[in-house]
Design an enzyme around this catalytic site. Structure first.
Site, PDB file in Angstrom:
ATOM      1  N   ASN A 209       0.859  -1.193   0.000  1.00  0.00           N
ATOM      2  CA  ASN A 209       0.000   0.000   0.000  1.00  0.00           C
ATOM      3  C   ASN A 209       0.893   1.240   0.000  1.00  0.00           C
ATOM      4  O   ASN A 209       2.113   1.121   0.176  1.00  0.00           O
ATOM      5  CB  ASN A 209      -0.950  -0.055   1.209  1.00  0.00           C
ATOM      6  CG  ASN A 209      -0.188  -0.068   2.505  1.00  0.00           C
ATOM      7  OD1 ASN A 209       0.492   0.884   2.858  1.00  0.00           O
ATOM      8  ND2 ASN A 209      -0.254  -1.182   3.235  1.00  0.00           N
ATOM      9  N   ASP A 278      -3.895  -6.589   5.337  1.00  0.00           N
ATOM     10  CA  ASP A 278      -4.849  -7.490   5.992  1.00  0.00           C
ATOM     11  C   ASP A 278      -4.741  -8.917   5.467  1.00  0.00           C
ATOM     12  O   ASP A 278      -5.080  -9.867   6.160  1.00  0.00           O
ATOM     13  CB  ASP A 278      -6.281  -6.986   5.762  1.00  0.00           C
ATOM     14  CG  ASP A 278      -6.536  -5.693   6.526  1.00  0.00           C
ATOM     15  OD1 ASP A 278      -5.848  -5.463   7.527  1.00  0.00           O
ATOM     16  OD2 ASP A 278      -7.419  -4.918   6.099  1.00  0.00           O
ATOM     17  N   LYS A 288       9.070 -16.898 -10.676  1.00  0.00           N
ATOM     18  CA  LYS A 288       8.250 -15.829 -11.258  1.00  0.00           C
ATOM     19  C   LYS A 288       7.050 -16.431 -11.994  1.00  0.00           C
ATOM     20  O   LYS A 288       7.216 -17.355 -12.792  1.00  0.00           O
ATOM     21  CB  LYS A 288       9.123 -15.034 -12.228  1.00  0.00           C
ATOM     22  CG  LYS A 288       8.456 -13.816 -12.773  1.00  0.00           C
ATOM     23  CD  LYS A 288       9.388 -13.075 -13.721  1.00  0.00           C
ATOM     24  CE  LYS A 288       8.590 -12.009 -14.442  1.00  0.00           C
ATOM     25  NZ  LYS A 288       9.286 -11.482 -15.588  1.00  0.00           N
ATOM     26  N   PHE A 322      -3.595   3.433  15.155  1.00  0.00           N
ATOM     27  CA  PHE A 322      -3.980   4.412  14.137  1.00  0.00           C
ATOM     28  C   PHE A 322      -5.080   3.795  13.301  1.00  0.00           C
ATOM     29  O   PHE A 322      -5.078   2.578  13.089  1.00  0.00           O
ATOM     30  CB  PHE A 322      -2.799   4.706  13.203  1.00  0.00           C
ATOM     31  CG  PHE A 322      -1.958   5.863  13.660  1.00  0.00           C
ATOM     32  CD1 PHE A 322      -1.086   5.725  14.728  1.00  0.00           C
ATOM     33  CD2 PHE A 322      -2.025   7.089  13.011  1.00  0.00           C
ATOM     34  CE1 PHE A 322      -0.310   6.785  15.152  1.00  0.00           C
ATOM     35  CE2 PHE A 322      -1.251   8.154  13.420  1.00  0.00           C
ATOM     36  CZ  PHE A 322      -0.390   8.013  14.492  1.00  0.00           C
ATOM     37  N   LYS A 336     -12.777   0.106  16.847  1.00  0.00           N
ATOM     38  CA  LYS A 336     -11.420  -0.462  16.961  1.00  0.00           C
ATOM     39  C   LYS A 336     -10.851  -0.249  18.367  1.00  0.00           C
ATOM     40  O   LYS A 336     -10.202  -1.135  18.922  1.00  0.00           O
ATOM     41  CB  LYS A 336     -10.485   0.180  15.930  1.00  0.00           C
ATOM     42  CG  LYS A 336     -10.621  -0.434  14.553  1.00  0.00           C
ATOM     43  CD  LYS A 336      -9.592   0.090  13.576  1.00  0.00           C
ATOM     44  CE  LYS A 336      -9.910  -0.465  12.189  1.00  0.00           C
ATOM     45  NZ  LYS A 336      -9.247   0.254  11.115  1.00  0.00           N
ATOM     46  N   LYS A 340     -10.138  -3.788  20.145  1.00  0.00           N
ATOM     47  CA  LYS A 340      -8.721  -4.151  20.232  1.00  0.00           C
ATOM     48  C   LYS A 340      -8.108  -3.807  21.586  1.00  0.00           C
ATOM     49  O   LYS A 340      -6.895  -3.899  21.753  1.00  0.00           O
ATOM     50  CB  LYS A 340      -7.946  -3.494  19.097  1.00  0.00           C
ATOM     51  CG  LYS A 340      -8.492  -3.893  17.730  1.00  0.00           C
ATOM     52  CD  LYS A 340      -7.623  -3.421  16.592  1.00  0.00           C
ATOM     53  CE  LYS A 340      -8.343  -3.739  15.273  1.00  0.00           C
ATOM     54  NZ  LYS A 340      -7.478  -3.718  14.118  1.00  0.00           N
TER      55      LYS A 340
END
Ligand code: FMN
Length: 395
Positions: A209, A278, A288, A322, A336, A340
């Protein structure tokens, strides 16, 4: 508002004197009032005019110039300084300071100052390893002088070894630490995660990301500047290392989990700002993947939720998470925080201008387990990091 800081940069007669010009330029860009003091030998290497132009200040080179005012100049410079740095420092200036010699403007002003003094030596390897120089360095350390030790490398004289001026990035970071008066995290162990994880699907391709790791880097710096002992577990980031911080590089979410878990017990504060993937590929191809079929399905399996795992294991640690969302920010953040078992969550919307990935600024809202909500305006990631630790200390 904090007063504008003054740094006195002492430049002595070594070939690395030219690198000080770049350092002074960096300090000026950070809005630091910079006063350059050069030894007579230093002026053989770089012209005072160069420093005068970069620092936009008078450069002091002589003890017995006709005074411009009735201030005793070395005393007034010594008093003005929030910090004294000597870059580069010759064997000679180190020897003089360690032995109480004050025979020119720089050595006299260093003796007169109550400000912290940071010394970045640069010299030939044999000079640096000379036991007399080493003894002088030890003496100065005992008196509380801080050193940014020279690096190993190819020296101007052609020798290869220790003695090269430390990297300017490191010197700049050491200055940042020395200028931070607030040491309220002294003695605390802080663990920070930063950057994106990379999940390989074959040896040359991966899922990741756009996280640059900037937020985590700023969090780690803020903790370090405030005196904490900081470890930064970094995924794919735009930086390699960070002065004064133990940086552990990882690639996948599983690697990040291993490094975080093995350190969690000793931590006082954990700030998880990494963008952890995730999912990962169920099977990573050994070779490859060839472009043979029109469609390719990569089967993904869920990665462990590192933050949730820490929440379950938590003893006395303060756990900060975060979350970055594109919708229902508050609702998701509060869920969250609860699910958590976090002490605090820093929520930012990917949709707001000036927030999120790669930018130097962020717009966040902080929620604590005490149901306190703090909505912050557009701020630098550095300032956001400091607010996070202010809130952590309140908890
Ligand atoms: C070309 C040249 C390069 C030098 N480079 C260094 C150096 O890197 N480190 C050092 O300690 N001395 C170096 N010296 C020796 C110093 O200039 C000398 O010890 C001088 O007395 C230092 O004075 P200062 O400490 O007042 O600046 C160099 C001398 C010359 C001629």
């Amino acid at each position: 508002m904090e007063h504008k800081k003054t740094v006195v940069v002492g430049v002595t007669g070594g070939i690395a004197a030219y690198k000080s010009c770049e350092l002074v330029s960096r300090l000026i860009k950070k809005n630091i009032n910079t006063v350059v003091v050069m030894t007579k030998s230093a002026t053989e290497f770089v012209s005072p005019l160069t420093f005068m132009t970069i620092s936009k200040n008078k450069v002091i080179t002589k003890m017995f110039d006709t005074p411009a005012s009735f201030d005793v100049e070395h005393i007034s410079v010594a008093k003005q300084a929030d910090l004294f740095v000597i870059v580069p420092a010759t064997a000679n200036i180190i020897g003089k300071i360690a032995n109480g010699i004050a025979d020119d403007f720089l050595s006299t002003t260093v003796m007169a100052t109550k400000a912290p003094v940071l010394i970045a030596p640069a010299m030939n390897t044999n000079m640096w390893q000379n036991p007399i120089v080493q003894k002088n360095v030890s003496t100065l350390k005992e008196y509380g002088y801080t050193f940014v030790n020279p690096a190993k490398g190819r020296l101007a004289c052609g020798d290869v070894g220790e003695g090269k001026l430390a990297d300017l990035d490191d010197i700049e970071q050491a200055i940042e630490i020395a200028l931070c008066n607030n040491k309220d995290l002294l003695g605390k162990k802080v663990l920070v995660t930063a950057g994106a994880t990379m999940e390989h699907i074959d040896p040359v391709r991966y899922i990741t990301n756009p996280s640059s790791g900037k937020m985590g880097l700023c969090v780690a710096k803020a903790a370090r500047n405030r005196g904490a002992d900081v470890t930064l577990i970094a995924g794919n980031t735009e930086f390699k290392d960070l002065y004064g911080v133990e940086v552990v590089k990882v690639s996948s979410a599983l690697e990040m989990e291993k490094e975080v878990l093995s350190r969690f017990k000793e931590c006082d504060i954990v700030v998880k700002s990494a963008a952890v993937g995730d999912y990962r590929a169920k099977n990573v191809a050994q070779n490859k993947i060839k472009k043979t079929s029109d469609e390719l399905n990569v089967e993904l399996v869920k990665n462990p939720d590192i933050l949730k795992g820490l929440g379950n294991k938590k003893e006395n640690q303060i756990l900060v998470g975060f979350c970055m969302e594109t919708e229902n920010l508050e609702q998701n953040a509060l869920k969250k925080l609860e699910d958590k078992n976090l002490d605090m969550i820093v929520a930012n919307s990917l949709m707001a201008e000036g927030a999120g990935f790669k930018s130097d600024t962020n717009i966040v809202t902080i929620y604590t387990k005490n149901k306190e909500k703090t909505q912050l305006p557009l701020m630098s990631k550095e300032d956001v990091s400091n607010v996070i630790f202010d809130k952590v200390l309140e908890l």
